[in-house]
Structures are given as structure tokens and as C-alpha cells.
Design an enzyme around this catalytic site. Structure first.
Site, PDB file in Angstrom:
ATOM      1  N   GLU A   1      22.677   4.155  -3.641  1.00 16.92           N
ATOM      2  CA  GLU A   1      22.989   3.242  -2.452  1.00 16.92           C
ATOM      3  C   GLU A   1      24.555   2.860  -2.328  1.00 16.92           C
ATOM      4  OE1 GLU A   1      20.824  -0.572  -2.292  1.00 16.92           O
ATOM      5  OE2 GLU A   1      22.659  -1.640  -1.879  1.00 16.92           O
TER       6      GLU A   1
ATOM      7  N   GLU B   1      30.172  -5.798   1.221  1.00 16.35           N
ATOM      8  CA  GLU B   1      29.346  -6.576   1.152  1.00 16.35           C
ATOM      9  C   GLU B   1      30.426  -8.158   0.784  1.00 16.35           C
ATOM     10  OE1 GLU B   1      25.168  -6.668  -1.232  1.00 16.35           O
ATOM     11  OE2 GLU B   1      26.851  -5.680  -2.231  1.00 16.35           O
TER      12      GLU B   1
END
Length: 623
Positions: A156, A161
Site C-alpha cells: 500500500e 495522509e
């Protein structure tokens, strides 16, 4: 802002010998010129009135419909199509407070799986994040075909974020390794001082090539990971991945939700994919007080481009002779450095916020072998002995020091202290405070020293749990005392309490196998001095110091309009006189006096000149 424009001469133009040398140097250091423009492979500019479903698919509900209840992270939202809007060239994902499917919040999530899948390239999105505690926006990638197994075995890539609970911190992360709960992740972080990433639009990007992923924000690279960073686990990032955009709430990363944070919206101006890297800005983001001649360069610049530079108000461009860079002196506080590149490829604006640390002074000692200190030695894997100072000098003239011999059989050899004096560990993260250590060693210059803060949750075999933050410094000298200032490396456990620090751990040359000896002393906490110290007195006559910062000598330059004797003194950060010069005879006009500082230890001082009538002038000096 101060601005400067530099022109790169296109092929066929003439450069002086010096310009050619500088150009060649910058090309080697900064990456040089590109012969052609990067190719735009694909983009979604969100110019329509609805989501283009040839590019994107909705992901709906709470994840239970695909066997991933609460989206695997205890998230608090229910995803719907109605929470996504495309208008005026912007995609907007709205978070709302409403009850659907047993959830108290709604939002939206989309992906490009089996519609827009990519392997290698430069991937970016220009986005505006919404402030608010508990919000968790993300721009990320997952493998389209899980050839190495289910999550996280096939990888991933988190391009961006952000959590509203920590608005000044930006995260880029790789997930990989064994099946949950034995999964692994490794990431990079970027901090803003006195600002939040939600304050304005930013462009978040990664450059993904074979065996390397680099994270960018606004054209500034802030971290790179390679297969060695994941060892011994597989590097799964050699297959096709697709995009995801979502705004989550709460969960394991978003944290507790503030009711006032919702409604909120995440805005996306565009998502673009290029075949190769775009121009980038290189240079430090965090500087020590009094930083001078700091280098900023651009790389991957199209041939024939013009570059316009802007620096913060009060900063000075001291050298613009390089076609691809500048040198800058910074004022306290810092500001934004901007490079605008204009070429046949179009205009690219690169920027980074530069933070200049405040002047700090020693506030207390964790470990000082000549006096009672605030840290309690608990144990070490190597051998620690209190011994005579091996070679006193101006940095450390104390009688005693600690002699530490590494355990060559333990790569992560540690010295562990118990501490209860750190009330707020985030002060060190944000550089309101700083760790300092005096060191004497024969280890090679550039050897790393790590300092780690831990809570009670940290155990020998559960890394990174309980590791609040790690700080790094490197040795600068051999066989001579010198003072190390530690800078933040990372925050391994983002959930560790900043007010529950119980351990302070030192690691000399971590991840190595040697039995080197280190003498250390004065493991201190530094903080900004009382405000009164920074209150500049009325300067009744001009005074300057050069060089400043300095090593052992500096020259005092001042001007008097009438003949008067001058008293010259040096004060420490507390205002105490530590050096008094003989009265300088009555003089008039411009004067220069050399001041000897070799008898003073490294630190923060003031030079004060006083006249018989009480007038005085004072300047800060860094030794």
C-alpha cells in the site's frame, strides 16, 4: 518577500568560464537540466458536473459488504455517492453528521481500480484539506492484482495522509509484510511550524520508480524509501497500483472526533500522472538560529527555463551566481522559499516553508557527572563508567564525564535513563525545546547518535509501541569535545502520550557491530530564554559583530559621533557578566575591536557597549 530572477541560457548561448563551472556543479548536485518536458500520461481535472465513472468507482457503506467492516480501522463513517460533488473544476468530498447504517457520520470514497492502473511514474494531486479533530483525509494507492497475497503483502502506498488531531504533520507511508496482525509499515513525515496543512491548497505527490519511492509536497521532496528500508520483508512495489481518495472520520489514525469538526469538505483540484519527475526544490526546511549562506537549488528543470526566486521578508540572497540556486541568510522565524520555473513546458511553482529555530539556552541537565542530574541511570548493554574528563576544552571543561564502551555483540546497544522531568515531549518535536550532548570519541566523523523518548508501554520486543519520538545527531569531530544538537528523526508510535515519558534512551552508532568508546557529558535540555532577554534595548549608537555565529573571535564594529570612552562586556543568556574588557579610550567615528572568545564555552551570549552617560548598545552573539 525578496525576489530575484535568474535566466538559464538555452543551448547555443554563451556562458563565462565561471558560469559554466557553476552550471556543471549544479547539474551534478541538483540533477541538472531536462532535455524535454515530462509527458502527462493521464489526468482528471474534474471539469464536469459529476464524477467521471470511466476513471473512478464509488466505494460505499461501511466496508462490511466487501468483508472489511469499519474499513479495517474502526472508522466512524458510512460512505455514500451523495457526499461527493464535482463543481467548478473541483471534486469535493463532504463529511456530514447524519445517521445511516448505524453510523453517525457520512462521507465518500472512490478508487480507480481496473480503470486507471499504473506502474511507475510521477503521481500528484492538488488538494485542500479541511481542519477539524477526527478528520482523516487520504490520497493513496493499492495493488490492482494482489500477486503477493492479501493486504498488506502486496503493498500500500499512502501518498498523503493527514489527521486533524495533528494538523501540523503530514505523513507518507508504505504498508507491507506479513498478514494482519503481523503487518509492517514504514513512513516519512513532514512538519509545519506554527501552521497547519489545512490552511491552503497543497500539491501532494510521489515519484515511483523501480526500487525507490520519493514523497513530495509542493515540489519539495521530503522522504525516500527503498527495498533496504523494508528488509527483511519483500518490496512489493513492482506491480500495477490504482488510486484512492477518501475522507474518513475517527478510527485508529483519525482519533476522537470533535463534533464541531463536521460538516467538513476535502477538495481535489486535479489528479495527474506523468512519465517522469517534475522540477523539484532542494534545501533544508529546518535551520539553527543565525543560519547564513543556506543553499537552495532546483533540479529536473527544462532546458531554456527561467527561474524566479522569492525569499521571506528580512532574508537576504547572498549569492545568485549559480543558474540553478541561491544562498540565503535567514532572519529569526524563517518563512517561505519559492522558485517559479517558466519554460516551454509551462509554469511550475515550487515552495517550502523554512523554519529558523529560536535561540535556545540550557535550562537543566538530564545527566551531568559532576552534579546531581534529573535522569536516573537504569542500565546499559555496554559498559558505562564515571571517569576523569579525558581532554578538557572550552566546550566541556568539567572534571568528570561518562565513559561508555559499546557492546560489539549488540547492534542496538542502549543506555537507558528513567526520567520524570519531561512534562510535554511534543516541545522537543516542535523544537520549542532541544536536546544537547557533549561528546568526545575517536569514532569516525558522521557517526549517528540517537536519543529516544519512551512511555511505559515500550518493551524490548514490541517496537514501535511506546516510542514517542526519536532524535538524531552526528559526530562532527574526532578526539575533541564537541556539542551535539539533536533534531527530530521520527515518531514511531503516533499514539504514544507526549505527557507520559518515563525513559530516555541513548544509542551510539545504532545498527552496527563495534566496541567503540564514547565519552559523554552534559545531556541537557535547551529552551528559549525568558522573553526579557530578547527585548532589544534602545540602540543609542550602531553596533555590529562579524562573524556571527563565530568560533573563537569576532570583530566589534561601532560608530560614535562624539569622543567618549567605551565599556565593553560580554553577558551570558541570563544577563550575568562573564567577560569585561578594559575601558576603550575616548574615540570618535568608526571603530573596530577584535573580541577574544576562546575562554567561553559554546552557547548564547550578548556583547554590550556602554557609554558614561548610560547609553548602551547590545547585540546577540552565538559562540
Amino acid at each position: 518577500m525578496q525576489s530575484l530572477t535568474l535566466i538559464i541560457v538555452p543551448s547555443g548561448g554563451k556562458l563565462s568560464i565561471m558560469q559554466n563551472l557553476l552550471l556543471g556543479y549544479c547539474c551534478l548536485v541538483a540533477g541538472g537540466l531536462l532535455a524535454q518536458c515530462p509527458t502527462l500520461i493521464w489526468s482528471d481535472e474534474f471539469d464536469g458536473t459529476s464524477l467521471d465513472e470511466t476513471n473512478w468507482s464509488y466505494q460505499l457503506e461501511d466496508g462490511c459488504n466487501i468483508g472489511l467492516c469499519n474499513w479495517g480501522n474502526n472508522e466512524a463513517q458510512w460512505y455514500t455517492k451523495e457526499n461527493l460533488e464535482v463543481t467548478n473544476g473541483v471534486l469535493k468530498i463532504h463529511a456530514r453528521r447524519e445517521q445511516i447504517g448505524g453510523k453517525g457520520y457520512t462521507s465518500a470514497r472512490i478508487n480507480s481500480k481496473n480503470k486507471r492502473d499504473f506502474k511507475y511514474g510521477y503521481f500528484e494531486a492538488r488538494m485542500k484539506l479541511s481542519p477539524g479533530q477526527g478528520l482523516w483525509p487520504a490520497f493513496w494507492m493499492l495493488p490492482t492484482d494482489e500477486v503477493y497475497g492479501g493486504w498488506p503483502q502486496s503493498g500500500e502506498i499512502d501518498i498523503m495522509e493527514w489527521a486533524g488531531n495533528r494538523p501540523d504533520r503530514l505523513y507518507g507511508t508504505l504498508h507491507y509484510g506479513q498478514p494482519f496482525p503481523n503487518n509492517s509499515f514504514t513512513g516519512v513525515e513532514l512538519f509545519l511550524q506554527n501552521k497547519a496543512w489545512s490552511d491552503e491548497f497543497h500539491t501532494f505527490a510521489v515519484e515511483w520508480v523501480e526500487n525507490k519511492i520519493t514523497w513530495f509536497v509542493d515540489g519539495y521532496p521530503y522522504g525516500t524509501l527503498r527495498p533496504g528500508n523494508l528488509s527483511p520483508e519483500r518490496w512489493p512495489f513492482d506491480q500495477e497500483f490504482h488510486f484512492l481518495l477518501n475522507l474518513a472520520l475517527g478510527g485508529t489514525f483519525g482519533g476522537p472526533i470533535n463534533a464541531n469538526a463536521v460538516p467538513a469538505s476535502m477538495e481535489v483540484d486535479y489528479v495527474r500522472v506523468y512519465d517522469t519527475a517534475l522540477p523539484r526544490l532542494n534545501g533544508p526546511r529546518e535551520l539553527a538560529a543565525g543560519a547564513t549562506n543556506v543553499s537552495y537549488t532546483v533540479a529536473d528543470v527544462p532546458e531554456g527555463a527561467s527561474i524566479s526566486w522569492a525569499v521571506p521578508t528580512g532574508a537576504v540572497i547572498t549569492d545568485n551566481s549559480s543558474p540553478l540556486g541561491i544562498l540565503v541568510d535567514f532572519p529569526e522565524g524563517g518563512g517561505e522559499v519559492i522558485a517559479t520555473i517558466t519554460s516551454d513546458c509551462g509554469e511550475v511553482v515550487l515552495s517550502t516553508d523554512v523554519y529558523v529555530a529560536p535561540f535556545l539556552v540550557s535550562e537543566y541537565s538530564f545527566e551531568n557527572f559532576d552534579a546531581t542530574a534529573l535522569a536516573i541511570y537504569e542500565f546499559s548493554t555496554g559498559e558505562l563508567t564515571e571517569t576523569d574528563n579525558p581532554a578538557p576544552n572550552s566546550v566541556n571543561g568539567s572534571a568528570l564525564s561518562g565513559q561508555y564502551v559499546r557492546d560489539r555483540d549488540n547492534p542496538f546497544d542502549v543506555i537507558v535513563y528513567g526520567v520524570n522531568s519531561i512534562e510535554e515531549a511534543d516541545d522537543y518535536v516542535t523544537e520549542i525545546r532541544e536536546f544537547s550532548l557533549d561528546l568526545y570519541t575517536q569514532a569516525k566523523i558522521g557517526t549517528q547518535v540517537l536519543l529516544q523518548l519512551e512511555t511505559a508501554a515500550a518493551q524490548p520486543n514490541n517496537y514501535p509501541t511506546g516510542r514517542h519520538s526519536r532524535y538524531t545527531a552526528t559526530t562532527q569531530k574526532q578526539g575533541e569535545w564537541h556539542r551535539l544538537s539533536f533534531r527530530l528523526l521520527d515518531e514511531p508510535d503516533r499514539g504514544a502520550s507526549s505527557r507520559s515519558i518515563q525513559k530516555l534512551v541513548l544509542l551510539f552508532d545504532p545498527d552496527s557491530s563495534n566496541g567503540d568508546t564514547y565519552y559523554y557529558d552534559n545531556l541537557d535540555s535547551y529552551a528559549a530564554p525568558p522573553v526579557s532577554i530578547f527585548q532589544s534595548p534602545v540602540l543609542d549608537f550602531p553596533l555590529s559583530l562579524s562573524p556571527n555565529p563565530t568560533q573563537e573571535k569576532t570583530t566589534i564594529n561601532f560608530t560614535l559621533d562624539t569622543p567618549q570612552p567605551v565599556t565593553i562586556s560580554v553577558l551570558d543568556a541570563s544577563g550575568k557578566t562573564v567577560q569585561q574588557l578594559p575601558v576603550y579610550p575616548a574615540v570618535v567615528g568608526e571603530q573596530s575591536i577584535q573580541l577574544e572568545l576562546s575562554n567561553l564555552s559554546a552557547g548564547l551570549y550578548f556583547v554590550r557597549l556602554s557609554l558614561p552617560n548610560g547609553s548602551n548598545s547590545r547585540r546577540l552573539i552565538i559562540r
